[in-house]
Design an enzyme around this catalytic site. Structure first.
Site, mmCIF file in Angstrom:
data_model
loop_
_atom_site.group_PDB
_atom_site.id
_atom_site.type_symbol
_atom_site.label_atom_id
_atom_site.label_comp_id
_atom_site.label_asym_id
_atom_site.label_seq_id
_atom_site.Cartn_x
_atom_site.Cartn_y
_atom_site.Cartn_z
ATOM 1 C CG ASP A 38 -1.564 -1.348 1.597
ATOM 2 O OD1 ASP A 38 -1.863 -1.964 0.465
ATOM 3 O OD2 ASP A 38 -1.961 -1.527 2.708
ATOM 4 C CD GLU A 209 -8.411 -3.836 -1.093
ATOM 5 O OE1 GLU A 209 -8.882 -4.155 0.242
ATOM 6 O OE2 GLU A 209 -7.551 -4.501 -1.211
HETATM 7 O O1 FUB Z 1 -2.509 -3.749 3.624
HETATM 8 C C1 FUB Z 1 -3.717 -4.018 4.226
HETATM 9 C C2 FUB Z 1 -4.776 -4.039 3.190
HETATM 10 O O2 FUB Z 1 -4.459 -4.745 1.981
HETATM 11 C C3 FUB Z 1 -4.950 -2.716 2.533
HETATM 12 O O3 FUB Z 1 -5.772 -1.751 3.267
HETATM 13 C C4 FUB Z 1 -5.667 -3.075 1.314
HETATM 14 O O4 FUB Z 1 -5.651 -2.095 0.239
HETATM 15 C C5 FUB Z 1 -4.790 -4.041 0.800
HETATM 16 O O5 FUB Z 1 -3.900 -3.850 0.176
#
Ligand code: FUB
Length: 327
Positions: A38, A209
């Site tokens: 991320d 997301e």
């Molecule tokens: O790294 C934790 C979670 O995994 C993130 O919030 C999501 O976007 C995914 O990458």
């Protein structure tokens, strides 16, 4: 003072390529050592920054490291710029920074606790520091967004400043995305022009997301991640609109797995080099042969546009990008 990573310098030298008689050092990929996901990329002054999630079991995600570079090739690690001890309401799962500068202070938006319903404590928080490398302290003593709205899990925030000075925050997991308008001091949110506080902007059924927004040529580009981050098909898609609130229509994927390079490529951010209008995509991916959910490494590659302003498919590489010192 950060700890210089000899691993990263070695990787850059190993990846050096020749242009005529001059060797131009390359960043190499992955660009950061170890498991980091991320990545939020930023430019503050003459320095590039990356603020990633530490990719490990949720209970061990209790601090954020940061990385700085003068040229995209040599990176310095700054451990523990925000620690869970500084956030009274957070207990684990510190995820997905979004960091901005405002009036000489640095604001570090983050997600914590991976809440599953409104009875749990957690969500999106904001911390502040006098320098990009921290140490950051919790600004509010409580989450900025601590519950579900329009079905969006309060995670994966991205803070965007429009040309008129308005600050927005896009966020959301669990296949729903919202946009909110931030108060000028980042202590809360205020209504959007249509009176809503939490406006759903889920751009497509494929949305999962990792929201991100930028503006180019007067148009708003909305990017996000699709697929499952633990699966090989994780990817990035985008839309273009005339306003930050949309409406958005999915155009297509621009980053996805490549059987020659890596799988699970997604949750990205961007760097726009001001001197030559070059764009870089900073993202995480899973090395070939790895299948563990947390085996995610941060990489960088070029991102380019066609004459109509559409984003071209990103070619993932092992070489990364050439050195680009900031002017
Ligand atoms: O790294 C934790 C979670 O995994 C993130 O919030 C999501 O976007 C995914 O990458």
């Amino acid at each position: 003072m950060g700890v210089r990573s000899t691993m990263m310098v070695a990787a850059a030298l190993a990846a050096a390529v020749s242009f005529g008689a001059v060797a131009a050092p390359m960043s190499g990929n992955p660009i950061l050592p170890g498991w980091y996901a991320d990545p939020e990329a930023a430019v503050f002054g003459k320095t590039y920054w990356i603020f990633p999630t530490s990719s490990r079991p949720y209970a061990e995600q209790t601090a954020f490291d940061a990385f700085s570079s003068p040229d995209l090739v040599q990176w310095t690690r700054h451990p523990g710029v925000l620690k869970i001890e500084a956030v009274s309401w957070a207990k684990e799962a510190l995820w997905a920074p979004s960091v901005v500068e405002k009036d000489g202070k640095y604001y570090f938006f983050f997600s914590a606790n991976d809440i599953k319903n409104d009875s749990e404590v957690g969500g999106i928080g904001v911390a502040v520091a006098d320098r990009p490398e921290g140490p950051y302290r919790d600004l509010l003593g409580k989450p900025l967004v601590g519950s579900f709205h329009n079905g969006a899990q309060p995670i994966d925030q991205f803070v965007f400043k429009d040309d008129d000075g308005t600050w927005y925050m896009l966020y959301g997991g669990w296949k729903h995305a919202n946009i909110v308008r931030l108060k000028d001091d980042f202590t809360g949110i205020e209504p959007l022009p249509d009176g809503t506080l939490y406006k759903e902007i889920t751009p497509a059924p494929e949305y999962v997301e990792g929201s991100l927004m930028f503006k180019r040529g007067g148009r708003y580009y909305y990017m996000w991640s699709e697929g499952g981050w633990g699966e090989p098909d994780y990817s990035v898609a985008y839309a273009i609109a005339d306003a930050p609130t949309g409406p958005f229509k999915r155009i297509g994927r621009i980053l996805q797995q490549d059987p020659a390079i890596a799988t699970s490529a997604g949750h990205h951010s961007l760097i726009h080099a001001p001197d030559d209008d070059s764009w870089y995509i900073v993202y995480h991916r899973r090395p070939l042969g790895k299948t563990g959910r947390n085996e995610r490494a941060t990489a960088i590659d070029r991102m380019e546009f066609d004459a109509q302003g559409h984003i071209l498919p990103v070619k993932m590489t092992h070489e990364g990008v050439p050195a680009h010192p900031l002017p």
